[in-house]
Design a protein around this motif. Sequence first.
Motif, short mmCIF file in Angstrom:
data_model
loop_
_atom_site.label_atom_id
_atom_site.label_comp_id
_atom_site.label_asym_id
_atom_site.label_seq_id
_atom_site.Cartn_x
_atom_site.Cartn_y
_atom_site.Cartn_z
N PRO A 137 54.50 9.12 48.71
CA PRO A 137 55.28 8.39 47.69
C PRO A 137 56.70 8.92 47.51
N PHE A 138 56.90 10.23 47.70
CA PHE A 138 58.24 10.79 47.50
C PHE A 138 59.23 10.26 48.53
N THR A 139 58.78 9.99 49.75
CA THR A 139 59.69 9.49 50.77
C THR A 139 60.28 8.13 50.38
N GLY A 140 59.55 7.35 49.59
CA GLY A 140 60.03 6.03 49.20
C GLY A 140 61.22 6.05 48.28
N LEU A 141 61.55 7.20 47.70
CA LEU A 141 62.72 7.29 46.83
C LEU A 141 64.02 7.13 47.60
N PHE A 142 64.02 7.51 48.89
CA PHE A 142 65.24 7.61 49.67
C PHE A 142 65.47 6.34 50.49
N PRO A 143 66.72 5.90 50.62
CA PRO A 143 67.00 4.64 51.32
C PRO A 143 66.47 4.59 52.75
N ASP A 144 66.51 5.70 53.47
CA ASP A 144 66.02 5.70 54.85
C ASP A 144 64.71 6.46 55.00
N ARG A 145 64.08 6.78 53.85
CA ARG A 145 62.82 7.52 53.79
C ARG A 145 62.93 8.92 54.39
N ARG A 146 64.14 9.42 54.56
CA ARG A 146 64.35 10.77 55.08
C ARG A 146 64.56 11.72 53.91
#
Length: 274
Positions: A137-146
């Motif tokens: 779920p934390f990866t979804g915060l970032f525009p490129d999932r990075r």
Amino acid sequence: MDKVALRYLLRERRALISPESHGLSRPTRQGRRAPGLSQAQVDQLLHRAPDTYGRLESGRYPNPPVDLLEDVARLLGMNEHEWVALWRYALGQDPPHPLHAHAGEAVPGTWRLALDGISHMAYVSDRSWNMLAYNEPFTGLFPDRRVPSNIMRWMAVEPEARSVLRHWETAWAPLVLPQLRAAIAADPEDPTLCGIEKEVLDDPSAARVYESASAYVHPDGGERPVRHALHGPGWVTLCAAQPMTAPRARLLILPFHPGERRPCGRPAPLRAHG
């Protein structure tokens, strides 16, 4: 002072240290059946006067000095949790600093399993905010999932953060940058933190906030506005904790609440009843 707990802690740790590992022989006098180092051998290895350690272990040493506690803890191979216990039993307070120079650089691998079982966004970082582990779920915060390799550097100076962290200059920077300043005050030789500080001072917007940083404010329980890459604008609640064996490392759990407006009302504090 808790003499009973102090005696058990020191005796149990001492029993695990073999005299042979320090080039000493095991005492053979009659009545000597306890495993591990003898009290006299501890004094010998620490270059202390006879019965110094015996007084500590038996609770006959009021207000033992910091250097004695440090030497004993290192000789007996204590971890950070045991170091805290030693201080509490001997002096009735927490230690002023971690025992080991590299404390907080690593956390037990089982924390990855814990992260995978959390449905909210969550991550674990070390004492310098280097990312150690995070959940999907934390990866979804970032525009490129990075996910950034250092979350403090990303929050402080990365242009992307100023779009993800809504109202960065007023809602985030005044509370993030004092954390960096407090961490450097506690560990001014940390190369990662010093490198981030240099980048902050080279950034006019960040430097302005950093140089006027107010008192350190811990984020636990705070609410901050974000722009989630998948769910749009909303707010995260910062739930912060520290692994007990890794001082200054941190676990952050970030429940997300969609919408432009701050969530109404806060949950009541959790207290035991009765």
